[in-house]
Design a protein around this motif. Structure first.
Motif, PDB file in Angstrom:
ATOM      1  N   ALA A  25      -6.937  -3.392   2.300  1.00  0.00           N
ATOM      2  CA  ALA A  25      -5.751  -3.224   1.472  1.00  0.00           C
ATOM      3  C   ALA A  25      -4.910  -3.299   3.429  1.00  0.00           C
ATOM      4  CB  ALA A  25      -5.976  -2.104   1.064  1.00  0.00           C
ATOM      5  N   VAL A  43      -1.674   2.236 -13.746  1.00  0.00           N
ATOM      6  CA  VAL A  43      -3.101   1.111 -12.202  1.00  0.00           C
ATOM      7  C   VAL A  43      -4.265   0.275 -13.325  1.00  0.00           C
ATOM      8  CG1 VAL A  43      -4.777   1.264 -11.079  1.00  0.00           C
ATOM      9  CG2 VAL A  43      -2.956   2.741 -10.766  1.00  0.00           C
ATOM     10  N   PHE A  64      -9.915   1.986   2.840  1.00  0.00           N
ATOM     11  CA  PHE A  64      -9.554   0.501   1.883  1.00  0.00           C
ATOM     12  C   PHE A  64      -8.565  -0.046   2.946  1.00  0.00           C
ATOM     13  CE2 PHE A  64      -7.011   4.612   2.195  1.00  0.00           C
ATOM     14  CZ  PHE A  64      -5.727   3.912   2.730  1.00  0.00           C
ATOM     15  N   PRO A  85      -1.779  -6.959  -4.578  1.00  0.00           N
ATOM     16  CA  PRO A  85      -2.170  -6.551  -4.660  1.00  0.00           C
ATOM     17  C   PRO A  85      -1.536  -5.328  -4.716  1.00  0.00           C
ATOM     18  CG  PRO A  85      -3.535  -8.176  -3.746  1.00  0.00           C
ATOM     19  CD  PRO A  85      -2.372  -9.082  -3.235  1.00  0.00           C
ATOM     20  N   THR A 112      -2.211  -1.387  -4.092  1.00  0.00           N
ATOM     21  CA  THR A 112      -3.259  -0.228  -3.572  1.00  0.00           C
ATOM     22  C   THR A 112      -2.430   1.602  -3.974  1.00  0.00           C
ATOM     23  OG1 THR A 112      -4.078  -1.523  -2.316  1.00  0.00           O
ATOM     24  CG2 THR A 112      -5.116   1.270  -2.122  1.00  0.00           C
ATOM     25  N   TRP A 113      -2.837   2.106  -4.745  1.00  0.00           N
ATOM     26  CA  TRP A 113      -2.245   2.938  -4.911  1.00  0.00           C
ATOM     27  C   TRP A 113      -2.718   3.943  -3.995  1.00  0.00           C
ATOM     28  CZ3 TRP A 113       2.325   6.564  -5.991  1.00  0.00           C
ATOM     29  CH2 TRP A 113       2.008   7.788  -5.905  1.00  0.00           C
ATOM     30  N   VAL A 114      -2.676   5.466  -2.917  1.00  0.00           N
ATOM     31  CA  VAL A 114      -3.595   5.780  -2.260  1.00  0.00           C
ATOM     32  C   VAL A 114      -2.827   7.893  -1.849  1.00  0.00           C
ATOM     33  CG1 VAL A 114      -5.013   7.091  -0.111  1.00  0.00           C
ATOM     34  CG2 VAL A 114      -4.608   4.895  -0.877  1.00  0.00           C
ATOM     35  N   MET A 134      -3.698  -3.646  -9.623  1.00  0.00           N
ATOM     36  CA  MET A 134      -3.662  -2.280  -8.272  1.00  0.00           C
ATOM     37  C   MET A 134      -4.959  -1.577  -9.032  1.00  0.00           C
ATOM     38  SD  MET A 134      -0.328  -0.820 -10.479  1.00  0.00           S
ATOM     39  CE  MET A 134       1.659  -1.900 -10.479  1.00  0.00           C
ATOM     40  N   ASN A 135      -5.032  -1.281  -8.057  1.00  0.00           N
ATOM     41  CA  ASN A 135      -6.491  -0.057  -7.634  1.00  0.00           C
ATOM     42  C   ASN A 135      -5.413   1.691  -6.857  1.00  0.00           C
ATOM     43  OD1 ASN A 135      -8.985   0.506  -6.757  1.00  0.00           O
ATOM     44  ND2 ASN A 135      -8.803  -0.069  -4.952  1.00  0.00           N
ATOM     45  N   SER A 136      -6.204   1.942  -7.197  1.00  0.00           N
ATOM     46  CA  SER A 136      -6.224   3.862  -7.208  1.00  0.00           C
ATOM     47  C   SER A 136      -6.655   4.505  -6.130  1.00  0.00           C
ATOM     48  CB  SER A 136      -5.854   4.429  -8.496  1.00  0.00           C
ATOM     49  OG  SER A 136      -5.463   5.809  -7.700  1.00  0.00           O
ATOM     50  N   LEU A 137      -6.810   4.747  -5.751  1.00  0.00           N
ATOM     51  CA  LEU A 137      -7.678   5.705  -4.533  1.00  0.00           C
ATOM     52  C   LEU A 137      -7.783   7.381  -4.490  1.00  0.00           C
ATOM     53  CD1 LEU A 137      -8.895   3.318  -2.056  1.00  0.00           C
ATOM     54  CD2 LEU A 137     -10.578   3.857  -3.526  1.00  0.00           C
ATOM     55  N   VAL A 157       0.917  -1.112   0.608  1.00  0.00           N
ATOM     56  CA  VAL A 157       0.316  -0.250   0.015  1.00  0.00           C
ATOM     57  C   VAL A 157       0.907   0.958  -0.259  1.00  0.00           C
ATOM     58  CG1 VAL A 157      -1.739   1.199   1.124  1.00  0.00           C
ATOM     59  CG2 VAL A 157      -1.920  -0.748   1.164  1.00  0.00           C
TER      60      VAL A 157
END
Length: 394
Positions: A349, A310, A346, A287, A289-291, A316-319, A263
Motif C-alpha cells: 500500500a 470501510v 502493508f 485504494p 488504507t486506514w491504519v 478500502m482496507n483497515s488495519l 494511506v
C-alpha cells in the motif's frame, strides 16, 4: 530586503544566542508578561509552565538566524506558524510588542551594543512583516469563503458523544443560524474558552473530525491528564452552552485526485484529522488504507464508524494495532496486530505509484512511522504529517 551588514551581524551573533538555550526565551516571556499581562489571555500558559513554548520560540529564532540569507527555506515553517497565528487572532500590534521585548531580552542578556541591536531589530521587522502579510491573506481568504467569517464567531454545543474512555466528540452549530465555511480535511478550529473556573481565557486548536458539513463543525478531544481545556470540555461544557470559534486553519490537509491511492496512519487521538480524511474519501476511486494504533479496545475511538465506511467501500482496507490488548479485546474483529505499527504488514500500500500518506499521533509514533517510510524508499514528497509541538519528525 536585508542589507549585507545586517545579515552578517545576525549570523555571527546567532551562535552566542544559541549557547543560552531556552534561557533567553524564558527571560523574554517573563519580561513580556510583566509588562503586558493581557497577553496571558492569548498564550497557552500551560506550555509556559512546562517549557514547550519557550523551546518552540528559541528554535524558531535560531532557525531564522541561520537562514536569514535564505528566507525561502523558511516557507514551510512560516506557513505552519501563520495558520496557527490566525487561530489566535494575532495582530500587527502584538508583533510590535513581541519585537520590543525580544530585543530588550537580547540586550539584557548580552549587552551587545547598539549596532547588534539595530541589526536584530531590522531582521525581526522583516520576518514580522512576512507573517503579518501572510496572516492578513489568510484572514481575508477565510472571510470571503461562503459561510466564512473573520475574528470570533459564537457557536452552540448541540451534540456531545463519548467515542472511547478518553475521547469525546463535540458538535457545534453557529448561533447566528447561518452556514459554516468548508475546510480541507486535516485542518483544525481555534476554540476560545472563558470561565470563572479558569484563571485566563484559554485558546486551543482541535482537529476537525468529520467531513465537511453545511451547518456544523465536529471536534473530538482527548482528556489529557492535567489538561485545563480538555478536562473543562469533558466535564463542564454541556448541551446548549456556547463557545467562540475561529475559522478552520492549518497547513496539514489532504488534497488528492480521485485516482490517487491514499494511506492514513494514526495513533491515539491523532486519528481525528485522518478520520476527517476517511469520511471525505467515501467515494474515492483509488485504494484507501486506514491504519490506526491505540492502547486497547477501551481507547479505540470511532471503531464502528470506521468499520461501516470501510465495509461499504470495496477499495478500502483497515488495519488496527493494539499496544496492550486486554482479555476482552477480540483479535480479528477489534484489532489485527499487537505492539507497534509495522509498515511491512502493508508495504504494498505504501509503495503504490503516486500514493499519498498522511499520519498523525504522538511524536515518538510519528518518528517511528517516518523512519520506516524512509527505509522503504517512499519519496519524502509523498508523505505528510501533523506535529502538535516543537519537534522535528524527519
Amino acid at each position: 530586503m536585508l542589507n549585507a551588514k545586517t545579515i552578517e551581524i545576525v549570523k555571527t551573533t546567532a551562535p552566542l544566542l544559541e549557547e543560552t538555550g531556552p534561557k533567553l526565551t524564558a527571560h523574554f516571556y517573563e519580561r513580556m508578561f510583566i509588562h503586558n499581562p493581557e497577553l496571558k489571555n492569548i498564550f497557552n500558559m500551560s506550555n509556559q509552565r512546562n517549557g514547550d513554548q519557550r523551546e518552540a520560540l528559541f528554535n524558531a529564532i535560531i532557525t531564522y538566524a541561520k537562514n536569514i540569507d535564505n528566507l525561502p527555506a523558511l516557507h514551510e515553517a512560516v506557513e505552519k506558524i501563520a495558520h496557527k497565528h490566525t487561530s489566535f487572532q494575532i495582530t500587527k500590534n502584538q508583533y510590535q510588542i513581541v519585537g520590543r521585548h525580544l530585543l530588550a531580552s537580547i540586550d539584557d542578556f548580552f549587552s551587545p551594543g547598539q549596532e547588534v541591536i539595530d541589526a536584530w531589530e531590522e531582521a525581526y521587522g522583516v520576518l514580522a512583516n512576512i507573517f503579518i502579510e501572510r496572516e492578513e491573506q489568510l484572514y481575508q481568504e477565510n472571510e470571503n469563503l461562503a459561510g466564512g467569517w473573520r475574528g470570533l464567531r459564537e457557536f452552540e454545543l448541540i451534540e456531545k458523544r463519548s467515542e472511547s474512555e478518553n475521547i469525546c466528540s463535540f458538535v457545534f452549530k453557529p448561533v447566528d443560524g447561518k452556514p459554516v465555511s468548508a475546510f480541507k480535511p486535516g485542518q483544525y478550529l481555534g476554540i476560545y474558552i472563558q470561565s470563572d473556573k479558569l484563571e485566563f481565557q484559554e485558546i486551543r486548536q482541535y482537529s476537525l473530525s468529520s467531513s465537511v458539513q453545511d451547518s456544523t463543525y465536529r471536534i473530538s478531544v482527548k482528556r489529557e491528564s492535567g489538561g485545563l481545556v480538555s478536562n473543562y470540555l469533558h466535564d463542564e461544557l454541556n448541551l446548549g452552552d456556547t463557545v467562540k470559534l475561529t475559522s478552520p486553519a492549518g497547513d496539514f490537509f489532504m488534497e488528492v485526485e480521485e485516482n490517487t491511492p491514499v494511506v492514513l496512519v494514526s495513533a491515539g487521538v491523532g486519528l481525528t484529522p485522518t478520520f476527517s480524511m476517511l469520511e471525505t474519501l467515501k467515494d474515492h476511486k483509488a485504494p484507501v488504507t486506514w491504519v490506526h494504533a491505540t492502547e486497547n479496545g477501551k481507547q479505540h475511538a470511532f471503531k464502528q464508524h470506521v468499520n461501516q465506511i470501510v465495509d461499504a467501500n470495496d477499495n478500502m482496507n483497515s488495519l488496527v494495532w493494539y499496544n496492550t490488548p486486554t482479555e476482552e479485546d477480540c483479535i480479528g474483529d477489534d484489532y489485527h496486530f499487537s505492539g507497534f505499527v509495522d509498515l511491512n504488514e502493508f508495504e504494498d500500500a505504501v509503495k503504490r505509484d503516486k500514493v499519498q500518506i498522511y499520519f498523525c499521533g504522538p511524536v515518538g509514533f510519528m518518528q517511528h512511522i517516518a523512519r520506516q517510510l524512509v527505509e522503504l524508499g517512499v519519496p519524502r514528497k509523498q508523505f505528510h504529517y501533523e506535529c502538535f509541538g516543537p519537534h522535528k519528525i524527519v
